[in-house]
Design a protein around this motif. Sequence first.
Motif, PDB file in Angstrom:
ATOM      1  N   TYR A 113       0.833  -1.195   0.000  1.00 54.63           N
ATOM      2  CA  TYR A 113       0.000   0.000   0.000  1.00 54.63           C
ATOM      3  C   TYR A 113       0.875   1.254   0.000  1.00 54.63           C
ATOM      4  O   TYR A 113       0.649   2.184  -0.785  1.00 54.63           O
ATOM      5  N   ASN A 114       1.871   1.282   0.862  1.00 57.52           N
ATOM      6  CA  ASN A 114       2.750   2.451   0.956  1.00 57.52           C
ATOM      7  C   ASN A 114       3.641   2.604  -0.271  1.00 57.52           C
ATOM      8  O   ASN A 114       3.830   3.714  -0.782  1.00 57.52           O
ATOM      9  N   ASN A 115       4.175   1.504  -0.753  1.00 57.60           N
ATOM     10  CA  ASN A 115       5.101   1.568  -1.884  1.00 57.60           C
ATOM     11  C   ASN A 115       4.410   1.917  -3.202  1.00 57.60           C
ATOM     12  O   ASN A 115       5.041   2.437  -4.122  1.00 57.60           O
ATOM     13  N   THR A 116       3.130   1.596  -3.301  1.00 55.31           N
ATOM     14  CA  THR A 116       2.389   1.878  -4.543  1.00 55.31           C
ATOM     15  C   THR A 116       1.485   3.104  -4.411  1.00 55.31           C
ATOM     16  O   THR A 116       0.694   3.390  -5.298  1.00 55.31           O
ATOM     17  N   LYS A 117       1.607   3.793  -3.276  1.00 55.74           N
ATOM     18  CA  LYS A 117       0.797   4.992  -3.010  1.00 55.74           C
ATOM     19  C   LYS A 117      -0.705   4.707  -3.091  1.00 55.74           C
ATOM     20  O   LYS A 117      -1.463   5.396  -3.768  1.00 55.74           O
ATOM     21  N   GLY A 118      -1.098   3.652  -2.406  1.00 53.04           N
ATOM     22  CA  GLY A 118      -2.518   3.351  -2.280  1.00 53.04           C
ATOM     23  C   GLY A 118      -3.124   2.515  -3.377  1.00 53.04           C
ATOM     24  O   GLY A 118      -4.352   2.438  -3.486  1.00 53.04           O
ATOM     25  N   LYS A 119      -2.313   1.859  -4.172  1.00 51.99           N
ATOM     26  CA  LYS A 119      -2.860   1.067  -5.273  1.00 51.99           C
ATOM     27  C   LYS A 119      -3.242  -0.354  -4.862  1.00 51.99           C
ATOM     28  O   LYS A 119      -3.583  -1.187  -5.709  1.00 51.99           O
ATOM     29  N   VAL A 120      -3.155  -0.620  -3.557  1.00 53.42           N
ATOM     30  CA  VAL A 120      -3.538  -1.927  -3.024  1.00 53.42           C
ATOM     31  C   VAL A 120      -4.465  -1.731  -1.841  1.00 53.42           C
ATOM     32  O   VAL A 120      -4.241  -0.851  -1.011  1.00 53.42           O
ATOM     33  N   GLN A 121      -5.531  -2.524  -1.779  1.00 56.27           N
ATOM     34  CA  GLN A 121      -6.462  -2.498  -0.657  1.00 56.27           C
ATOM     35  C   GLN A 121      -6.531  -3.876  -0.012  1.00 56.27           C
ATOM     36  O   GLN A 121      -6.376  -4.893  -0.700  1.00 56.27           O
ATOM     37  N   VAL A 122      -6.776  -3.912   1.288  1.00 52.53           N
ATOM     38  CA  VAL A 122      -6.958  -5.195   1.968  1.00 52.53           C
ATOM     39  C   VAL A 122      -8.444  -5.499   2.044  1.00 52.53           C
ATOM     40  O   VAL A 122      -9.254  -4.649   2.420  1.00 52.53           O
ATOM     41  N   LEU A 123      -8.802  -6.728   1.655  1.00 51.74           N
ATOM     42  CA  LEU A 123     -10.209  -7.130   1.605  1.00 51.74           C
ATOM     43  C   LEU A 123     -10.654  -7.869   2.854  1.00 51.74           C
ATOM     44  O   LEU A 123     -11.777  -7.700   3.319  1.00 51.74           O
ATOM     45  N   ALA A 124      -9.763  -8.710   3.389  1.00 51.15           N
ATOM     46  CA  ALA A 124     -10.143  -9.526   4.541  1.00 51.15           C
ATOM     47  C   ALA A 124      -8.911 -10.141   5.190  1.00 51.15           C
ATOM     48  O   ALA A 124      -7.862 -10.287   4.549  1.00 51.15           O
ATOM     49  N   ILE A 125      -9.029 -10.487   6.457  1.00 52.53           N
ATOM     50  CA  ILE A 125      -8.019 -11.286   7.163  1.00 52.53           C
ATOM     51  C   ILE A 125      -8.360 -12.744   6.894  1.00 52.53           C
ATOM     52  O   ILE A 125      -9.519 -13.153   7.015  1.00 52.53           O
ATOM     53  N   ASN A 126      -7.371 -13.531   6.505  1.00 49.34           N
ATOM     54  CA  ASN A 126      -7.661 -14.935   6.210  1.00 49.34           C
ATOM     55  C   ASN A 126      -6.937 -15.939   7.103  1.00 49.34           C
ATOM     56  O   ASN A 126      -7.281 -17.116   7.112  1.00 49.34           O
ATOM     57  N   THR A 127      -5.918 -15.498   7.835  1.00 47.83           N
ATOM     58  CA  THR A 127      -5.186 -16.417   8.708  1.00 47.83           C
ATOM     59  C   THR A 127      -4.744 -15.702   9.971  1.00 47.83           C
ATOM     60  O   THR A 127      -4.130 -14.636   9.900  1.00 47.83           O
ATOM     61  N   LEU A 128      -5.046 -16.291  11.109  1.00 54.19           N
ATOM     62  CA  LEU A 128      -4.566 -15.762  12.380  1.00 54.19           C
ATOM     63  C   LEU A 128      -3.180 -16.349  12.653  1.00 54.19           C
ATOM     64  O   LEU A 128      -2.505 -16.792  11.736  1.00 54.19           O
ATOM     65  N   GLY A 129      -2.744 -16.361  13.900  1.00 55.85           N
ATOM     66  CA  GLY A 129      -1.393 -16.831  14.202  1.00 55.85           C
ATOM     67  C   GLY A 129      -1.215 -18.321  13.949  1.00 55.85           C
ATOM     68  O   GLY A 129      -1.990 -19.134  14.453  1.00 55.85           O
ATOM     69  N   VAL A 130      -0.197 -18.684  13.177  1.00 57.60           N
ATOM     70  CA  VAL A 130       0.070 -20.101  12.896  1.00 57.60           C
ATOM     71  C   VAL A 130       1.556 -20.436  13.075  1.00 57.60           C
ATOM     72  O   VAL A 130       2.015 -21.477  12.625  1.00 57.60           O
ATOM     73  N   LEU A 131       2.301 -19.561  13.743  1.00 54.72           N
ATOM     74  CA  LEU A 131       3.743 -19.750  13.872  1.00 54.72           C
ATOM     75  C   LEU A 131       4.110 -20.475  15.166  1.00 54.72           C
ATOM     76  O   LEU A 131       3.558 -20.186  16.231  1.00 54.72           O
ATOM     77  N   TYR A 132       5.067 -21.396  15.048  1.00 58.01           N
ATOM     78  CA  TYR A 132       5.491 -22.195  16.193  1.00 58.01           C
ATOM     79  C   TYR A 132       7.012 -22.350  16.198  1.00 58.01           C
ATOM     80  O   TYR A 132       7.645 -22.353  15.138  1.00 58.01           O
ATOM     81  N   ILE A 133       7.578 -22.471  17.387  1.00 59.02           N
ATOM     82  CA  ILE A 133       8.975 -22.861  17.547  1.00 59.02           C
ATOM     83  C   ILE A 133       8.977 -24.353  17.834  1.00 59.02           C
ATOM     84  O   ILE A 133       8.294 -24.821  18.752  1.00 59.02           O
ATOM     85  N   VAL A 134       9.721 -25.102  17.013  1.00 57.71           N
ATOM     86  CA  VAL A 134       9.773 -26.557  17.184  1.00 57.71           C
ATOM     87  C   VAL A 134      11.216 -27.012  17.359  1.00 57.71           C
ATOM     88  O   VAL A 134      12.158 -26.357  16.902  1.00 57.71           O
ATOM     89  N   GLU A 135      11.382 -28.138  18.016  1.00 59.76           N
ATOM     90  CA  GLU A 135      12.713 -28.726  18.200  1.00 59.76           C
ATOM     91  C   GLU A 135      12.586 -30.222  18.449  1.00 59.76           C
ATOM     92  O   GLU A 135      11.503 -30.728  18.799  1.00 59.76           O
ATOM     93  N   SER A 136      13.707 -30.924  18.283  1.00 57.18           N
ATOM     94  CA  SER A 136      13.733 -32.361  18.544  1.00 57.18           C
ATOM     95  C   SER A 136      13.993 -32.648  20.019  1.00 57.18           C
ATOM     96  O   SER A 136      13.565 -33.676  20.538  1.00 57.18           O
ATOM     97  N   GLY A 137      14.698 -31.734  20.675  1.00 54.18           N
ATOM     98  CA  GLY A 137      15.057 -31.941  22.074  1.00 54.18           C
ATOM     99  C   GLY A 137      14.043 -31.357  23.040  1.00 54.18           C
ATOM    100  O   GLY A 137      12.856 -31.224  22.728  1.00 54.18           O
TER     101      GLY A 137
END
Length: 346
Positions: A113-137
């Motif tokens: 949005y900022n780089n194109t001076k408003g040529k992009v709009q957001v329509l909807a949120i489609n994913t909430l938090g899905v990030l995890y820290i994983v390890e074998s130990g």
Amino acid sequence: MKKLCSILLVMAMTASMLMGCGGKGQDSDKEGKKETTKQEQKADPVEVNVMALKGPTAMGMVKFMNDSDEGTLEDDNTYQFQIAASADEVTPKLVQGEADIAAVPANLASVLYNNTKGKVQVLAINTLGVLYIVESGDTVQSAADLKGKTIYASGKGSTPEYALSYILSSNGIDPASDVKIEWKSEHSECVAALANDPNGIAMLPEPFVTTAQTKNPNIRVALDLTEEWDKIQEGKEEKSALLTGVVVARTDFVKENPEAVESFLDNYEESVEYVNENTQEAAKLVGKYGIVTEEVAKTALPKCNITFVDGDDMKEQLSGYLAVLSEQNPKSIGGALPKDDFYYSR
């Protein structure tokens, strides 16, 4: 004289009736013209080029994609879907007009949005938090335990990097000096690196956490970054939530094809509902489109936090999230918080 008056009275009544009939006919003609005008004003079908990232954003679209391929959608528009491995593939096509609508990381929407001076709009949120820290130990029990560790990660310059940086710094860890982050171009590369390093730690989103666990059952989820984010928000007056992905569109496309945008959102919302309510059937479609295997999808889908949030709720949640990123690093959102025209209103 009386006879003449009677004749004149009859003539007057007849004229009045004829005028009345003429008026009704004109009204009927006007109504017919209005109906014809409405039909003429109905938008012609358009071709909509859609891109999504290989992960939850594409997984939420699979019913939509399948209905489009099978010709069972109720609207007359034509949809062309493309699934990309990384946001780097999406950005140039969106900016150059080759893509009309795209699912991208939440912060990238603001950058565009900022780089194109408003040529992009957001329509909807489609994913909430899905990030995890994983390890074998069993070395990581809290965010503070990440100090001094090497973390495999992908998504540099987008939501994963800034979410991790925010959580690390909020727990007294300098992301630049207290940890070593090895950035990969794709999530699948992190899974491969984790498989080759028995003591490795990685930041992964679903469904790639499940993919890693199928290759190595010893891999465990050490931290849910959504929970870690929420801990930081405790006690704050203006709270924010960790968001992963949004759907954006070219502003010109929205202005030129308002009916097509509404149809897209209706179809997408129905697809998200289907995916969340029909795991087994949705998993088959996820496998069909090569996002991840059907077996992985069966396990991962309930943990992918696929959603559909639009309107005022979208604006409230996304603006709060972007404000947190801006405080941490203005560059992460393109230098400034988006104005109101960034948020599409239905």
